[in-house]
Design an enzyme around this catalytic site. Sequence first.
Site, PDB file in Angstrom:
ATOM      1  N   GLU A  34       0.851  -1.187   0.000  1.00 37.64           N
ATOM      2  CA  GLU A  34       0.000   0.000   0.000  1.00 37.64           C
ATOM      3  C   GLU A  34       0.883   1.232   0.000  1.00 37.64           C
ATOM      4  O   GLU A  34       1.750   1.394   0.872  1.00 37.64           O
ATOM      5  CB  GLU A  34      -0.948   0.057   1.192  1.00 37.64           C
ATOM      6  CG  GLU A  34      -1.799   1.323   1.147  1.00 37.64           C
ATOM      7  CD  GLU A  34      -2.989   1.325   2.078  1.00 37.64           C
ATOM      8  OE1 GLU A  34      -3.742   2.324   2.065  1.00 37.64           O
ATOM      9  OE2 GLU A  34      -3.164   0.346   2.827  1.00 37.64           O
ATOM     10  N   ASP A  38      -2.355  12.122  -3.363  1.00 39.26           N
ATOM     11  CA  ASP A  38      -2.440  13.573  -3.560  1.00 39.26           C
ATOM     12  C   ASP A  38      -2.795  13.863  -5.016  1.00 39.26           C
ATOM     13  O   ASP A  38      -2.075  13.444  -5.925  1.00 39.26           O
ATOM     14  CB  ASP A  38      -1.096  14.208  -3.206  1.00 39.26           C
ATOM     15  CG  ASP A  38      -1.183  15.719  -3.066  1.00 39.26           C
ATOM     16  OD1 ASP A  38      -1.982  16.346  -3.796  1.00 39.26           O
ATOM     17  OD2 ASP A  38      -0.448  16.283  -2.241  1.00 39.26           O
ATOM     18  N   ASP A  78     -10.992  10.631  -5.300  1.00 36.64           N
ATOM     19  CA  ASP A  78     -12.227  11.415  -5.309  1.00 36.64           C
ATOM     20  C   ASP A  78     -12.080  12.648  -6.198  1.00 36.64           C
ATOM     21  O   ASP A  78     -12.900  13.567  -6.113  1.00 36.64           O
ATOM     22  CB  ASP A  78     -12.635  11.810  -3.886  1.00 36.64           C
ATOM     23  CG  ASP A  78     -11.548  12.575  -3.139  1.00 36.64           C
ATOM     24  OD1 ASP A  78     -10.399  12.614  -3.631  1.00 36.64           O
ATOM     25  OD2 ASP A  78     -11.841  13.138  -2.069  1.00 36.64           O
ATOM     26  N   LYS A  93      -3.738  21.521  -9.405  1.00 36.67           N
ATOM     27  CA  LYS A  93      -3.346  22.554 -10.357  1.00 36.67           C
ATOM     28  C   LYS A  93      -2.648  21.921 -11.558  1.00 36.67           C
ATOM     29  O   LYS A  93      -1.798  21.051 -11.401  1.00 36.67           O
ATOM     30  CB  LYS A  93      -2.431  23.579  -9.686  1.00 36.67           C
ATOM     31  CG  LYS A  93      -3.119  24.371  -8.581  1.00 36.67           C
ATOM     32  CD  LYS A  93      -2.186  25.383  -7.954  1.00 36.67           C
ATOM     33  CE  LYS A  93      -2.894  26.157  -6.855  1.00 36.67           C
ATOM     34  NZ  LYS A  93      -2.010  27.166  -6.205  1.00 36.67           N
ATOM     35  N   PHE A 101     -14.131   9.914   5.836  1.00 37.00           N
ATOM     36  CA  PHE A 101     -13.945  11.024   4.903  1.00 37.00           C
ATOM     37  C   PHE A 101     -14.720  10.773   3.609  1.00 37.00           C
ATOM     38  O   PHE A 101     -15.389  11.657   3.076  1.00 37.00           O
ATOM     39  CB  PHE A 101     -12.453  11.187   4.611  1.00 37.00           C
ATOM     40  CG  PHE A 101     -12.138  12.192   3.544  1.00 37.00           C
ATOM     41  CD1 PHE A 101     -12.093  13.550   3.827  1.00 37.00           C
ATOM     42  CD2 PHE A 101     -11.888  11.793   2.238  1.00 37.00           C
ATOM     43  CE1 PHE A 101     -11.803  14.475   2.836  1.00 37.00           C
ATOM     44  CE2 PHE A 101     -11.601  12.715   1.242  1.00 37.00           C
ATOM     45  CZ  PHE A 101     -11.559  14.063   1.556  1.00 37.00           C
TER      46      PHE A 101
END
Length: 250
Positions: free
Chosen positions: A82, A157, A193, A161, A231
């Site tokens: 992972e 992450d 997501d 941008k 979350f």
Amino acid sequence: MRLADLLKRTKPEGEATETETDAGAPRGLASHIRSFVRRRGHITDAQLNALETLLPKVLLPYAPQVTDFSQGFGREAPLVLEIGFGMGETTAKIASDRPHDNFLGVEVFQAGAGALAKRIDTLGLTNVRIIQHDAVEVVRDMIAPDSLAGVHVYFPDPWPKKRHHKRRLIQPAFVSLLASRIAPGGYLHCATDWEHYADQMLEVLSGEPLLENTAGTGFAERPGWRPQTKFETRGLRLGHGVWDVLFRRR
């Protein structure tokens, strides 16, 4: 020097403590743009205590050579990697549900490593080990070809941008490297997501000849082994999408 003192010596917020590329790396992906930037962040007393007392029990050192992970786990078992486990909630749940598999979590951030070490101790898990190092170098240097039963990359992450998209972890060169380390029949499972990143994941994995899409040509349903985090549940309630990409090694 105690760990607490070392943490105080980290560079200020926003200043990377590692160079952006690895120009001197010895093998494939010799020069890569890191998908993370080390920053000084808040660490709770509980996480700090876990880092000092619990993490050493489950920490495996980075080494620039192929590693026999059965020695680190004390047993032979299918190995699942992972990458970027965050605070370790998902890792601990999956490892608890799948006691016959070994789970190797790679994470660079201190708070996350401490949090997972605490979860491992609380749940009495014996099938999880942690490496605190750049995942690209761990995969490139330490993991033998055709050896992984699976790879999890959950909510990396997104670097939203456009000028930062080059920092995203899921890129053709790294996916090719990952695929070469997965045993035939093993899997690569990504989730995000961010819709644009999901599209990129699907495109990149679809372009890797060693991999085939378990969902035909599109996104997969969330498999039962990936728990829905708090979350994620909150995001879904607010109307945010979550996309799973699940490929199998040919």
